[in-house]
Design a protein around this motif. Structure first.
Motif, short mmCIF file in Angstrom:
data_model
loop_
_atom_site.label_atom_id
_atom_site.label_comp_id
_atom_site.label_asym_id
_atom_site.label_seq_id
_atom_site.Cartn_x
_atom_site.Cartn_y
_atom_site.Cartn_z
N VAL A 36 2.13 -1.47 2.77
CA VAL A 36 1.00 -2.43 2.82
C VAL A 36 1.28 -3.14 1.37
O VAL A 36 1.08 -2.52 0.37
CB VAL A 36 -0.10 -1.89 2.95
N CYS A 37 1.42 -4.53 1.23
CA CYS A 37 1.11 -5.11 -0.08
C CYS A 37 -0.49 -5.17 -0.35
O CYS A 37 -1.33 -5.51 0.70
CB CYS A 37 1.73 -6.71 0.07
N ALA A 38 -0.81 -4.88 -1.70
CA ALA A 38 -1.84 -5.19 -2.04
C ALA A 38 -2.48 -6.49 -2.33
O ALA A 38 -3.76 -6.90 -2.56
CB ALA A 38 -2.20 -4.36 -3.22
N HIS A 39 -1.59 -7.54 -2.17
CA HIS A 39 -2.05 -9.13 -2.58
C HIS A 39 -1.94 -9.89 -1.41
O HIS A 39 -2.27 -10.92 -1.61
CB HIS A 39 -1.20 -9.29 -3.64
N CYS A 40 -1.16 -9.37 -0.26
CA CYS A 40 -1.22 -10.28 0.94
C CYS A 40 -1.00 -9.48 2.15
O CYS A 40 -1.34 -8.32 2.20
CB CYS A 40 0.21 -11.44 0.84
N GLU A 41 -0.65 -10.33 3.34
CA GLU A 41 -0.84 -9.29 4.59
C GLU A 41 0.40 -8.98 4.87
O GLU A 41 0.52 -8.16 6.10
CB GLU A 41 -1.27 -10.53 5.80
N TRP A 42 1.20 -8.81 3.96
CA TRP A 42 2.60 -8.36 4.31
C TRP A 42 2.70 -6.67 4.75
O TRP A 42 1.84 -6.00 3.81
CB TRP A 42 3.56 -8.46 3.10
N CYS A 43 3.09 -6.19 5.78
CA CYS A 43 2.86 -5.02 6.24
C CYS A 43 4.29 -4.66 7.35
O CYS A 43 4.06 -4.73 8.50
CB CYS A 43 1.54 -4.69 6.90
N PRO A 44 5.52 -4.54 6.58
CA PRO A 44 6.62 -4.56 7.70
C PRO A 44 6.56 -3.27 8.32
O PRO A 44 5.98 -2.26 7.88
CB PRO A 44 7.69 -4.68 6.57
N SER A 45 7.54 -3.30 9.59
CA SER A 45 7.91 -1.97 10.14
C SER A 45 8.72 -1.22 9.17
O SER A 45 9.63 -1.76 8.26
CB SER A 45 8.58 -2.34 11.19
N LEU A 46 8.53 0.09 9.20
CA LEU A 46 9.28 1.00 8.43
C LEU A 46 10.61 1.53 9.21
O LEU A 46 11.27 2.49 8.79
CB LEU A 46 8.54 2.24 7.94
N LEU A 47 10.71 1.12 10.34
CA LEU A 47 11.79 1.51 11.20
C LEU A 47 13.09 0.71 10.87
O LEU A 47 13.47 -0.25 11.44
CB LEU A 47 11.49 1.36 12.78
N THR A 48 13.65 0.92 9.74
CA THR A 48 14.77 0.39 9.22
C THR A 48 15.61 1.23 8.49
O THR A 48 15.26 2.25 8.11
CB THR A 48 14.04 -0.91 8.39
N THR A 49 16.71 0.67 8.31
CA THR A 49 17.75 1.69 7.46
C THR A 49 17.73 1.23 5.97
O THR A 49 18.16 1.83 5.02
CB THR A 49 19.08 1.33 7.81
N GLU A 50 16.88 0.09 5.65
CA GLU A 50 16.73 -0.17 4.31
C GLU A 50 16.13 0.68 3.67
O GLU A 50 14.95 1.37 4.03
CB GLU A 50 16.18 -1.50 4.15
N ARG A 51 16.23 0.94 2.31
CA ARG A 51 15.45 2.07 1.39
C ARG A 51 13.86 1.34 1.18
O ARG A 51 13.89 -0.09 1.12
CB ARG A 51 15.87 2.09 0.25
N ILE A 52 12.76 1.96 1.21
CA ILE A 52 11.80 1.47 1.02
C ILE A 52 11.33 0.66 -0.38
O ILE A 52 10.79 -0.35 -0.28
CB ILE A 52 10.46 2.55 1.39
N ILE A 53 11.90 1.47 -1.38
CA ILE A 53 11.71 0.74 -2.57
C ILE A 53 12.56 -0.43 -2.67
O ILE A 53 12.03 -1.49 -3.47
CB ILE A 53 12.36 1.70 -3.93
N ASP A 54 13.57 -0.83 -2.14
CA ASP A 54 14.34 -2.05 -2.04
C ASP A 54 13.55 -3.12 -1.21
O ASP A 54 13.54 -4.11 -1.64
CB ASP A 54 15.70 -1.89 -1.21
N MET A 55 12.98 -2.63 -0.10
CA MET A 55 12.10 -3.62 0.48
C MET A 55 10.78 -4.00 -0.15
O MET A 55 10.46 -5.35 -0.32
CB MET A 55 11.44 -3.02 1.75
#
Ligand SMILES: [Zn+2]
Length: 102
Positions: A36-55
Protein backbone atom coordinates in the motif's frame (compact mmCIF):
# COMPACT_ATOMS: atom_id res chain seq x y z
CA UNK A 1 -6.72 -2.38 7.09
CA UNK A 2 -3.96 -4.44 8.64
CA UNK A 3 -0.80 -3.54 10.47
CA UNK A 4 2.14 -2.11 8.60
CA UNK A 5 4.98 -4.57 9.03
CA UNK A 6 7.55 -3.16 6.64
CA UNK A 7 8.25 0.22 5.09
CA UNK A 8 9.96 1.08 1.84
CA UNK A 9 11.13 4.67 1.68
CA UNK A 10 12.81 6.76 -0.99
CA UNK A 11 13.51 10.46 -1.38
CA UNK A 12 13.12 12.88 -4.24
CA UNK A 13 15.77 15.22 -5.60
CA UNK A 14 14.33 17.85 -3.26
CA UNK A 15 14.70 15.56 -0.25
CA UNK A 16 10.99 14.78 0.15
CA UNK A 17 10.42 11.31 1.59
CA UNK A 18 7.83 8.91 0.19
CA UNK A 19 6.79 5.63 1.76
CA UNK A 20 5.22 2.39 0.60
CA UNK A 21 4.08 -0.02 3.32
CA UNK A 22 3.51 -3.72 3.46
CA UNK A 23 0.39 -4.21 5.53
CA UNK A 24 -0.43 -7.57 7.02
CA UNK A 25 -4.10 -8.34 7.48
CA UNK A 26 -4.63 -10.91 10.23
CA UNK A 27 -8.35 -11.19 9.55
CA UNK A 28 -7.47 -13.75 6.91
CA UNK A 29 -6.26 -17.23 7.75
CA UNK A 30 -3.52 -17.55 6.68
CA UNK A 31 -2.84 -13.83 6.89
CA UNK A 32 -2.46 -11.78 3.73
CA UNK A 33 0.07 -9.11 2.90
CA UNK A 34 -0.80 -5.99 0.93
CA UNK A 35 1.46 -3.45 -0.66
CA UNK A 36 0.00 0.00 0.00
CA UNK A 37 1.32 3.41 -0.98
CA UNK A 38 1.00 6.00 1.79
CA UNK A 39 0.57 8.83 -0.75
CA UNK A 40 -1.86 7.55 -3.39
CA UNK A 41 -4.31 4.77 -4.07
CA UNK A 42 -1.68 2.38 -5.40
CA UNK A 43 -2.28 -1.14 -4.06
CA UNK A 44 -1.00 -3.73 -6.52
CA UNK A 45 -1.52 -7.46 -6.46
CA UNK A 46 1.29 -9.37 -4.80
CA UNK A 47 0.63 -12.38 -7.00
CA UNK A 48 3.69 -11.60 -9.06
CA UNK A 49 7.17 -12.94 -9.61
CA UNK A 50 8.63 -9.47 -9.16
CA UNK A 51 10.40 -8.75 -5.94
CA UNK A 52 8.31 -6.52 -3.67
CA UNK A 53 11.12 -4.05 -3.09
CA UNK A 54 11.52 -3.68 -6.85
CA UNK A 55 7.80 -2.96 -7.25
CA UNK A 56 7.89 -0.46 -4.40
CA UNK A 57 11.01 1.24 -5.74
CA UNK A 58 9.63 1.48 -9.24
CA UNK A 59 6.37 3.01 -7.99
CA UNK A 60 8.15 5.55 -5.78
CA UNK A 61 10.45 6.55 -8.63
CA UNK A 62 7.98 6.66 -11.51
CA UNK A 63 4.88 8.07 -9.77
CA UNK A 64 6.35 10.22 -7.01
CA UNK A 65 9.75 11.01 -8.49
CA UNK A 66 11.47 9.56 -5.44
CA UNK A 67 14.30 7.60 -7.00
CA UNK A 68 16.97 8.14 -4.42
CA UNK A 69 18.14 6.00 -1.53
CA UNK A 70 15.51 3.29 -1.58
CA UNK A 71 15.56 1.51 1.78
CA UNK A 72 13.40 -1.04 3.50
CA UNK A 73 12.80 -1.11 7.19
CA UNK A 74 10.94 -3.52 9.37
CA UNK A 75 8.27 -2.04 11.59
CA UNK A 76 9.74 -1.48 15.03
CA UNK A 77 6.89 -2.87 17.13
CA UNK A 78 6.46 -5.87 14.84
CA UNK A 79 10.17 -6.64 15.12
CA UNK A 80 10.04 -6.40 18.91
CA UNK A 81 7.05 -8.69 19.02
CA UNK A 82 8.97 -11.34 17.14
CA UNK A 83 11.97 -10.94 19.44
CA UNK A 84 9.71 -11.84 22.35
CA UNK A 85 8.04 -14.77 20.59
CA UNK A 86 11.27 -16.45 19.46
CA UNK A 87 12.69 -17.24 22.94
CA UNK A 88 9.31 -18.63 23.99
CA UNK A 89 9.26 -20.96 20.98
CA UNK A 90 12.83 -22.04 21.78
CA UNK A 91 11.86 -22.80 25.39
CA UNK A 92 8.87 -24.88 24.29
CA UNK A 93 11.07 -26.87 21.88
CA UNK A 94 13.66 -27.53 24.61
CA UNK A 95 10.87 -28.62 26.94
CA UNK A 96 9.55 -31.03 24.29
CA UNK A 97 13.02 -32.51 23.80
CA UNK A 98 13.30 -33.23 27.53
CA UNK A 99 9.84 -34.81 27.53
CA UNK A 100 10.77 -37.08 24.63
CA UNK A 101 14.01 -38.14 26.30
CA UNK A 102 12.27 -38.92 29.58
ZN1 LIG B 1 2.01 6.22 -4.63
Amino acid sequence: MGAAIRHFTATTEQGQVFTVNIERDFRYDPYRDFLVCAHCEWCPSLLTTERIIDMAGEHLASVHGAGRGLTQQENESFRKGRLIVLPIVALVLIGLLFLLKG
